[in-house]
Scaffold this motif. Sequence first.
Motif, PDB file in Angstrom:
ATOM      1  N   MET A 282       0.821  -1.205   0.000  1.00 12.52           N
ATOM      2  CA  MET A 282       0.000   0.000   0.000  1.00 12.52           C
ATOM      3  C   MET A 282       0.861   1.264   0.000  1.00 12.52           C
ATOM      4  O   MET A 282       0.567   2.239  -0.697  1.00 12.52           O
ATOM      5  CB  MET A 282      -0.932  -0.001   1.219  1.00 12.52           C
ATOM      6  CG  MET A 282      -2.036  -1.035   1.154  1.00 12.52           C
ATOM      7  SD  MET A 282      -3.243  -0.641  -0.139  1.00 12.52           S
ATOM      8  CE  MET A 282      -4.327  -2.065  -0.045  1.00 12.52           C
ATOM      9  N   ILE A 283       1.939   1.250   0.767  1.00  9.45           N
ATOM     10  CA  ILE A 283       2.795   2.430   0.848  1.00  9.45           C
ATOM     11  C   ILE A 283       3.555   2.642  -0.461  1.00  9.45           C
ATOM     12  O   ILE A 283       3.621   3.759  -0.986  1.00  9.45           O
ATOM     13  CB  ILE A 283       3.766   2.306   2.036  1.00  9.45           C
ATOM     14  CG1 ILE A 283       2.987   2.354   3.354  1.00  9.45           C
ATOM     15  CG2 ILE A 283       4.809   3.421   2.006  1.00  9.45           C
ATOM     16  CD1 ILE A 283       3.817   2.008   4.575  1.00  9.45           C
ATOM     17  N   THR A 284       4.138   1.574  -1.003  1.00  6.31           N
ATOM     18  CA  THR A 284       4.904   1.721  -2.245  1.00  6.31           C
ATOM     19  C   THR A 284       4.004   2.088  -3.422  1.00  6.31           C
ATOM     20  O   THR A 284       4.443   2.759  -4.364  1.00  6.31           O
ATOM     21  CB  THR A 284       5.674   0.427  -2.571  1.00  6.31           C
ATOM     22  OG1 THR A 284       4.752  -0.677  -2.620  1.00  6.31           O
ATOM     23  CG2 THR A 284       6.731   0.149  -1.523  1.00  6.31           C
ATOM     24  N   THR A 285       2.745   1.672  -3.367  1.00  5.17           N
ATOM     25  CA  THR A 285       1.795   2.032  -4.426  1.00  5.17           C
ATOM     26  C   THR A 285       1.375   3.495  -4.311  1.00  5.17           C
ATOM     27  O   THR A 285       0.969   4.106  -5.298  1.00  5.17           O
ATOM     28  CB  THR A 285       0.557   1.118  -4.361  1.00  5.17           C
ATOM     29  OG1 THR A 285       0.979  -0.246  -4.475  1.00  5.17           O
ATOM     30  CG2 THR A 285      -0.419   1.419  -5.487  1.00  5.17           C
ATOM     31  N   GLY A 286       1.477   4.051  -3.115  1.00  2.43           N
ATOM     32  CA  GLY A 286       1.122   5.449  -2.916  1.00  2.43           C
ATOM     33  C   GLY A 286      -0.238   5.665  -2.292  1.00  2.43           C
ATOM     34  O   GLY A 286      -0.787   6.767  -2.362  1.00  2.43           O
TER      35      GLY A 286
ATOM     36  N   ILE B 164      -0.712  11.142   5.114  1.00  2.00           N
ATOM     37  CA  ILE B 164      -1.606  11.725   4.116  1.00  2.00           C
ATOM     38  C   ILE B 164      -2.114  10.616   3.203  1.00  2.00           C
ATOM     39  O   ILE B 164      -1.318   9.881   2.611  1.00  2.00           O
ATOM     40  CB  ILE B 164      -0.879  12.796   3.270  1.00  2.00           C
ATOM     41  CG1 ILE B 164      -0.293  13.886   4.181  1.00  2.00           C
ATOM     42  CG2 ILE B 164      -1.817  13.388   2.236  1.00  2.00           C
ATOM     43  CD1 ILE B 164       1.182  13.727   4.464  1.00  2.00           C
ATOM     44  N   LEU B 165      -3.425  10.495   3.097  1.00  2.00           N
ATOM     45  CA  LEU B 165      -4.011   9.480   2.229  1.00  2.00           C
ATOM     46  C   LEU B 165      -4.187  10.020   0.814  1.00  2.00           C
ATOM     47  O   LEU B 165      -4.549  11.185   0.624  1.00  2.00           O
ATOM     48  CB  LEU B 165      -5.363   9.016   2.776  1.00  2.00           C
ATOM     49  CG  LEU B 165      -5.311   7.871   3.792  1.00  2.00           C
ATOM     50  CD1 LEU B 165      -4.646   8.314   5.090  1.00  2.00           C
ATOM     51  CD2 LEU B 165      -6.703   7.333   4.077  1.00  2.00           C
ATOM     52  N   SER B 166      -3.929   9.166  -0.154  1.00  2.00           N
ATOM     53  CA  SER B 166      -4.042   9.549  -1.554  1.00  2.00           C
ATOM     54  C   SER B 166      -5.504   9.728  -1.953  1.00  2.00           C
ATOM     55  O   SER B 166      -6.345   8.869  -1.667  1.00  2.00           O
ATOM     56  CB  SER B 166      -3.405   8.475  -2.437  1.00  2.00           C
ATOM     57  OG  SER B 166      -3.765   8.644  -3.789  1.00  2.00           O
ATOM     58  N   GLU B 167      -5.806  10.813  -2.628  1.00  2.00           N
ATOM     59  CA  GLU B 167      -7.158  11.002  -3.157  1.00  2.00           C
ATOM     60  C   GLU B 167      -7.435  10.036  -4.302  1.00  2.00           C
ATOM     61  O   GLU B 167      -8.584   9.669  -4.547  1.00  2.00           O
ATOM     62  CB  GLU B 167      -7.335  12.443  -3.624  1.00  2.00           C
ATOM     63  CG  GLU B 167      -7.277  13.467  -2.497  1.00  2.00           C
ATOM     64  CD  GLU B 167      -7.514  14.881  -2.992  1.00  2.00           C
ATOM     65  OE1 GLU B 167      -7.740  15.039  -4.224  1.00  2.00           O
ATOM     66  OE2 GLU B 167      -7.472  15.808  -2.177  1.00  2.00           O
ATOM     67  N   GLN B 168      -6.379   9.615  -4.998  1.00  2.00           N
ATOM     68  CA  GLN B 168      -6.548   8.719  -6.141  1.00  2.00           C
ATOM     69  C   GLN B 168      -6.980   7.321  -5.716  1.00  2.00           C
ATOM     70  O   GLN B 168      -7.771   6.671  -6.409  1.00  2.00           O
ATOM     71  CB  GLN B 168      -5.233   8.620  -6.922  1.00  2.00           C
ATOM     72  CG  GLN B 168      -5.293   7.670  -8.113  1.00  2.00           C
ATOM     73  CD  GLN B 168      -3.964   7.553  -8.836  1.00  2.00           C
ATOM     74  OE1 GLN B 168      -3.001   8.259  -8.504  1.00  2.00           O
ATOM     75  NE2 GLN B 168      -3.898   6.672  -9.823  1.00  2.00           N
ATOM     76  N   TYR B 169      -6.485   6.857  -4.567  1.00  2.00           N
ATOM     77  CA  TYR B 169      -6.696   5.470  -4.171  1.00  2.00           C
ATOM     78  C   TYR B 169      -7.686   5.300  -3.018  1.00  2.00           C
ATOM     79  O   TYR B 169      -7.786   4.218  -2.444  1.00  2.00           O
ATOM     80  CB  TYR B 169      -5.366   4.831  -3.788  1.00  2.00           C
ATOM     81  CG  TYR B 169      -4.382   4.763  -4.938  1.00  2.00           C
ATOM     82  CD1 TYR B 169      -4.706   4.090  -6.111  1.00  2.00           C
ATOM     83  CD2 TYR B 169      -3.137   5.377  -4.852  1.00  2.00           C
ATOM     84  CE1 TYR B 169      -3.818   4.029  -7.168  1.00  2.00           C
ATOM     85  CE2 TYR B 169      -2.236   5.320  -5.904  1.00  2.00           C
ATOM     86  CZ  TYR B 169      -2.579   4.647  -7.061  1.00  2.00           C
ATOM     87  OH  TYR B 169      -1.698   4.591  -8.111  1.00  2.00           O
ATOM     88  N   THR B 170      -8.406   6.352  -2.674  1.00  4.18           N
ATOM     89  CA  THR B 170      -9.406   6.266  -1.606  1.00  4.18           C
ATOM     90  C   THR B 170     -10.740   6.791  -2.113  1.00  4.18           C
ATOM     91  O   THR B 170     -10.803   7.531  -3.097  1.00  4.18           O
ATOM     92  CB  THR B 170      -8.971   7.071  -0.371  1.00  4.18           C
ATOM     93  OG1 THR B 170      -8.674   8.422  -0.759  1.00  4.18           O
ATOM     94  CG2 THR B 170      -7.737   6.460   0.269  1.00  4.18           C
ATOM     95  N   THR B 171     -11.806   6.431  -1.420  1.00  3.80           N
ATOM     96  CA  THR B 171     -13.156   6.759  -1.890  1.00  3.80           C
ATOM     97  C   THR B 171     -13.536   8.212  -1.654  1.00  3.80           C
ATOM     98  O   THR B 171     -14.443   8.728  -2.309  1.00  3.80           O
ATOM     99  CB  THR B 171     -14.188   5.876  -1.180  1.00  3.80           C
ATOM    100  OG1 THR B 171     -14.129   6.134   0.237  1.00  3.80           O
ATOM    101  CG2 THR B 171     -13.920   4.400  -1.443  1.00  3.80           C
TER     102      THR B 171
END
Length: 248
Positions: free
Chosen positions: A57-61, A196-203
């Motif tokens: 998950m971290i390496t994917t961003g 910080i959570l990615s906007e691309q990979y979260t709902t």
Amino acid sequence: MPLPYLGFHAVFTLPVLLLLWYLTPTYDATRRRRGALGLVILVAIAFTYTTPWGSYMITTGVWRYGEGVVTASLLSIPAGEYLFFGIQSLTVGFYLYWRGFDPSYERGDFALAPRIAGVVAGAALFGGGLWMVLQRSAWLYLGGLLAWVGPVVALQWAVGGGYLVRRPRAWIEASLVPTVYLWVIDRWAIGRGLWILSEQYTTGIAPFGLPIEEILFFLSAGVMTVTGLVLFEWVLDWNDQRNVASGS
């Protein structure tokens, strides 16, 4: 500059862990030995099972850390994150033993209906999670989380679904109460930019500002740990009763 990850633990998680350890009552020698062994096993499982998933998950961003938060890392996972694996497991475990639970086996605990239902639910989580991951990038965290949880749910309920249904109070309470506190401090950490959570990979669904993925992560991790602990002692009690019945 955000609070360093290890500083976050010093302020928010370690004091609570130490308090719960202090509050835990003294059990008889057998329960103490089994409880300690169960905690060691569950912490080891938490590290082993969570590390590959978290590293991916971290390496994917899916999420990243604020400047100055991380002091050291291994497999892309910060030292503070590894510490979190153990702290959460021990926190919910000490809460469980502080409140107490009855691990006694009773006839009917191997009833098929709840065990089958748990396996079906776990399989649905796993399959549904993988399907979500393949559908949209915004579902990567949520779908990956469900797929990560599913096999554990299926295994635990296949073993002791009847007991979990018969004795729900202890494991539900010990899963929920510490998790509420973890939600609060996680929301604080996100708001201060520790991670910080990615906007691309979260709902983008975030009740009270806390992403739904984080809500479900802390809840599911707590549930898996607590049910693992109660089932560990329950299996040992079942084995004790079987040995007594057989005269061995």
